[in-house]
Design an enzyme around this catalytic site. Structure first.
Site, PDB file in Angstrom:
ATOM      1  N   HIS A  22      41.202  37.522  29.367  1.00 30.56           N
ATOM      2  CA  HIS A  22      41.799  38.577  30.203  1.00 30.56           C
ATOM      3  C   HIS A  22      40.836  39.239  31.180  1.00 30.56           C
ATOM      4  O   HIS A  22      41.243  40.004  32.041  1.00 30.56           O
ATOM      5  CB  HIS A  22      42.439  39.667  29.335  1.00 30.56           C
ATOM      6  CG  HIS A  22      41.437  40.625  28.754  1.00 30.56           C
ATOM      7  ND1 HIS A  22      40.724  40.360  27.634  1.00 30.56           N
ATOM      8  CD2 HIS A  22      41.028  41.850  29.177  1.00 30.56           C
ATOM      9  CE1 HIS A  22      39.916  41.367  27.362  1.00 30.56           C
ATOM     10  NE2 HIS A  22      40.069  42.283  28.293  1.00 30.56           N
TER      11      HIS A  22
HETATM   12  C1  UD1 Z   1      41.760  46.731  31.099  1.00 30.50           C
HETATM   13  C2  UD1 Z   1      40.311  47.199  31.098  1.00 30.50           C
HETATM   14  C3  UD1 Z   1      39.460  46.221  30.314  1.00 30.50           C
HETATM   15  C4  UD1 Z   1      40.028  45.989  28.938  1.00 30.50           C
HETATM   16  C5  UD1 Z   1      41.487  45.592  29.016  1.00 30.50           C
HETATM   17  C6  UD1 Z   1      42.070  45.519  27.636  1.00 30.50           C
HETATM   18  C7  UD1 Z   1      39.593  48.420  33.117  1.00 30.50           C
HETATM   19  C8  UD1 Z   1      38.839  48.337  34.379  1.00 30.50           C
HETATM   20  N1  UD1 Z   1      39.770  47.263  32.450  1.00 30.50           N
HETATM   21  O1  UD1 Z   1      41.784  45.487  31.791  1.00 30.50           O
HETATM   22  O2  UD1 Z   1      38.151  46.744  30.179  1.00 30.50           O
HETATM   23  O3  UD1 Z   1      39.288  44.969  28.302  1.00 30.50           O
HETATM   24  O4  UD1 Z   1      42.208  46.577  29.777  1.00 30.50           O
HETATM   25  O5  UD1 Z   1      43.220  44.739  27.590  1.00 30.50           O
HETATM   26  O6  UD1 Z   1      40.029  49.478  32.728  1.00 30.50           O
HETATM   27  N2  UD1 Z   1      49.474  44.484  33.526  1.00 30.50           N
HETATM   28  C9  UD1 Z   1      50.786  44.302  33.168  1.00 30.50           C
HETATM   29  N3  UD1 Z   1      51.296  45.090  32.170  1.00 30.50           N
HETATM   30  C10 UD1 Z   1      50.575  46.031  31.523  1.00 30.50           C
HETATM   31  C11 UD1 Z   1      49.239  46.209  31.913  1.00 30.50           C
HETATM   32  C12 UD1 Z   1      48.701  45.426  32.904  1.00 30.50           C
HETATM   33  O7  UD1 Z   1      51.491  43.465  33.715  1.00 30.50           O
HETATM   34  O8  UD1 Z   1      51.099  46.703  30.618  1.00 30.50           O
HETATM   35  C13 UD1 Z   1      48.919  43.595  34.575  1.00 30.50           C
HETATM   36  C14 UD1 Z   1      49.068  44.186  35.974  1.00 30.50           C
HETATM   37  O9  UD1 Z   1      49.279  43.120  36.833  1.00 30.50           O
HETATM   38  C15 UD1 Z   1      47.687  44.763  36.216  1.00 30.50           C
HETATM   39  C16 UD1 Z   1      46.764  43.800  35.473  1.00 30.50           C
HETATM   40  O10 UD1 Z   1      47.518  43.408  34.324  1.00 30.50           O
HETATM   41  O11 UD1 Z   1      47.364  44.859  37.565  1.00 30.50           O
HETATM   42  C17 UD1 Z   1      45.455  44.404  35.035  1.00 30.50           C
HETATM   43  O12 UD1 Z   1      45.655  45.596  34.276  1.00 30.50           O
HETATM   44  P1  UD1 Z   1      44.510  46.718  34.208  1.00 30.50           P
HETATM   45  O13 UD1 Z   1      44.920  47.763  33.257  1.00 30.50           O
HETATM   46  O14 UD1 Z   1      44.139  47.144  35.587  1.00 30.50           O
HETATM   47  O15 UD1 Z   1      43.268  45.932  33.667  1.00 30.50           O
HETATM   48  P2  UD1 Z   1      43.121  44.959  32.436  1.00 30.50           P
HETATM   49  O16 UD1 Z   1      42.775  43.620  32.951  1.00 30.50           O
HETATM   50  O17 UD1 Z   1      44.269  45.101  31.517  1.00 30.50           O
HETATM   51  N1  UDP Z   2      44.934  42.174  20.551  1.00 29.96           N
HETATM   52  C1  UDP Z   2      46.272  42.250  20.135  1.00 29.96           C
HETATM   53  N2  UDP Z   2      47.166  41.352  20.668  1.00 29.96           N
HETATM   54  C2  UDP Z   2      46.794  40.398  21.560  1.00 29.96           C
HETATM   55  C3  UDP Z   2      45.438  40.337  21.973  1.00 29.96           C
HETATM   56  C4  UDP Z   2      44.538  41.250  21.452  1.00 29.96           C
HETATM   57  O1  UDP Z   2      46.628  43.078  19.312  1.00 29.96           O
HETATM   58  O2  UDP Z   2      47.670  39.635  21.999  1.00 29.96           O
HETATM   59  C5  UDP Z   2      43.978  43.142  19.998  1.00 29.96           C
HETATM   60  C6  UDP Z   2      42.759  42.517  19.377  1.00 29.96           C
HETATM   61  O3  UDP Z   2      43.008  42.187  18.018  1.00 29.96           O
HETATM   62  C7  UDP Z   2      41.729  43.613  19.525  1.00 29.96           C
HETATM   63  C8  UDP Z   2      42.113  44.271  20.843  1.00 29.96           C
HETATM   64  O4  UDP Z   2      43.478  43.905  21.073  1.00 29.96           O
HETATM   65  O5  UDP Z   2      41.845  44.570  18.495  1.00 29.96           O
HETATM   66  C9  UDP Z   2      41.240  43.753  21.936  1.00 29.96           C
HETATM   67  O6  UDP Z   2      41.777  44.137  23.159  1.00 29.96           O
HETATM   68  P1  UDP Z   2      41.509  43.341  24.508  1.00 29.96           P
HETATM   69  O7  UDP Z   2      41.105  41.960  24.210  1.00 29.96           O
HETATM   70  O8  UDP Z   2      42.712  43.546  25.343  1.00 29.96           O
HETATM   71  O9  UDP Z   2      40.352  44.176  25.194  1.00 29.96           O
HETATM   72  P2  UDP Z   2      38.777  44.362  24.964  1.00 29.96           P
HETATM   73  O10 UDP Z   2      38.496  44.527  23.528  1.00 29.96           O
HETATM   74  O11 UDP Z   2      38.101  43.170  25.565  1.00 29.96           O
HETATM   75  O12 UDP Z   2      38.477  45.567  25.775  1.00 29.96           O
END
Ligand code: UD1
Ligand code: UDP
Length: 387
Positions: free
Chosen positions: A222
């Site tokens: 991701h």
């Molecule tokens: C964010 C965090 C990242 C974390 C991750 C956990 C920042 C800069 N990044 O990344 O550190 O590891 O969350 O999962 O804060 N989107 C959806 N539905 C949702 C949420 C997001 O469709 O409910 C899509 C949208 O297209 C959005 C993209 O995902 O633009 C990215 O979402 P965003 O929250 O900006 O960053 P993450 O990649 O989720």
């Molecule tokens: N996780 C979850 N469902 C998923 C993928 C991840 O519950 O489909 C959980 C995972 O077990 C961990 C947390 O989400 O506890 C990690 O989040 P993510 O990978 O989104 O972000 P990061 O830890 O890299 O910030």
């Protein structure tokens, strides 16, 4: 004695999971001393990225949901700061708890510190030493706006000292006289708490996904560097597909919406090939209990997630990390995680190495005793002289 009031700030999926450990510890041991206001920035909003965790991990409905949603960094963070500031001025909490390194974390740190509310940063001190990562900027700035900093690893604690934080500060603590701690990791609290429940409640997954215990791989992707760079995404997914087919090993891949969007928009042909392989299970994001069971039952994990890297260690699974560096350096030093970037030959070599190693890997307990949330709450109470 009056209770202290904390704001528990969440926004992205892993923060909701982390906050559940603090919420549970408040309910179990500190309900007479601490009251909690949950604020959700709305950074993640799809049911499977947000609500599912509130339901499953029994976290109260947020007192405030700012509904910020997705946007470019500046706009998203700005909207969050505005919303959090208003909540803080209305609620006047004793302190604000933040988790990790997302834009929600940074927004909380700026809103809280500028309005002189003590900021408590859980998962402080993590560093990749790569400032091109948005998370690295978020971490550094959040740490330097905090009053209590809880580092989950010794490496993180040392990073804070290297940035000028003093380990011997004495109370009263403030943003100018912060206190740093080496604690365990609250995600380990969660894994210990939920692993058995996951087995009981989610065993249907084996049949649903047609997988067998200890015989499948689990992969999550991701990070923006992997999803937004089509060459990297192509390289990673093509390699996983090739490994799955060659080794006749099923790979379960719960895809973050960001990855799903990029794959469908940019790599349609690969998406079709993945979906038509009998060894690939591309599924929507799963709940925490489902993820816990998948991790526990998997043979090997491939990921760019911080949380999943650690959980692979909790469940004693080797982990291939799809990045050039990691903040969880002890995993790599220990040899149970390998950095493979998005390089097919590195991913393939790490995969072969770990398959041949079988159960001969050692997974020492790096991340505390599963009671980190209690420790953190006691220290917060101490700061307010309420122990
Ligand atoms: C964010 C965090 C990242 C974390 C991750 C956990 C920042 C800069 N990044 O990344 O550190 O590891 O969350 O999962 O804060 N989107 C959806 N539905 C949702 C949420 C997001 O469709 O409910 C899509 C949208 O297209 C959005 C993209 O995902 O633009 C990215 O979402 P965003 O929250 O900006 O960053 P993450 O990649 O989720
Ligand atoms: N996780 C979850 N469902 C998923 C993928 C991840 O519950 O489909 C959980 C995972 O077990 C961990 C947390 O989400 O506890 C990690 O989040 P993510 O990978 O989104 O972000 P990061 O830890 O890299 O910030």
């Amino acid at each position: 004695m009056a209770k202290i009031k904390i704001v528990n700030l969440v926004g992205a999926r892993p923060q909701i999971i982390k906050a559940s450990a603090i919420s549970r510890a408040i309910r179990s041991h500190f309900s007479g001393k601490i009251s909690e206001i949950i604020v959700h920035t709305g950074q993640h909003y799809d049911r499977e990225m947000s609500q599912v965790f509130f339901d499953e991990l029994e976290i109260s409905k947020p007192n405030y949901n700012l509904g910020v949603g997705s946007a470019r960094h500046g706009r998203q963070t700005g909207l969050m700061i505005t919303g959090i500031e208003e909540v803080l001025l209305t609620e006047k909490p004793d302190c604000l708890i933040l988790y990790g390194d997302t834009n929600s974390t940074l927004a909380g740190a700026l809103a809280g510190s500028k309005q002189h509310f003590p900021v408590v940063h859980i998962e402080a001190g993590m560093r990749s030493f790569n400032k091109k990562m948005p998370e690295e900027l978020n971490r550094i700035m959040s740490d330097h706006a905090s009053t209590l900093l809880f580092a989950p690893t010794n490496a993180a604690f040392k990073n804070l000292i290297a940035e000028g934080f003093r380990p011997d500060n004495s109370p009263p603590f403030s943003i100018d006289n912060p206190k740093i701690y080496f604690t365990g990791d609250i995600m380990y609290d969660n894994t210990l708490f939920f692993a058995t429940l996951a087995e009981k409640k989610k065993a249907f997954l084996f049949e649903k996904l047609q997988i067998e215990r200890d015989a499948f791989g689990l992969a999550t992707i991701h990070r923006d560097l992997n999803t937004d760079d089509v060459l990297r995404l192509n390289s990673i997914l093509s390699t996983i597909l090739a490994l799955a087919e060659e080794h006749k090993m099923v790979f379960v891949m719960p895809l973050h919406p960001r990855t799903n969007i990029s794959l469908k928009n940019n790599l349609g042909e690969l998406f079709t090939r993945l979906n038509s392989s009998k060894y690939i299970r591309i599924i929507p994001p799963v709940s925490f209990l489902e993820m816990t069971l998948l991790e526990k039952a998997s043979r090997i994990i491939i990921t760019d997630s911080g949380g999943v890297q650690k959980e692979s260690h909790f469940f004693k699974k080797p982990c291939i990390v799809l990045r050039k560096e990691t903040e969880w350096v002890e995993l790599v030093h220990n040899g149970t995680a390998m950095l493979a970037d998005a390089d097919p030959s590195l991913i393939t070599a790490a995969f072969s190495f770990y398959l041949s190693k079988g159960s001969k890997l050692d997974f020492p307990g790096f991340y505390g005793d599963g009671k980190t949330a209690d420790f953190i709450l006691k220290e917060i109470l101490m700061m307010f002289d309420k122990t």
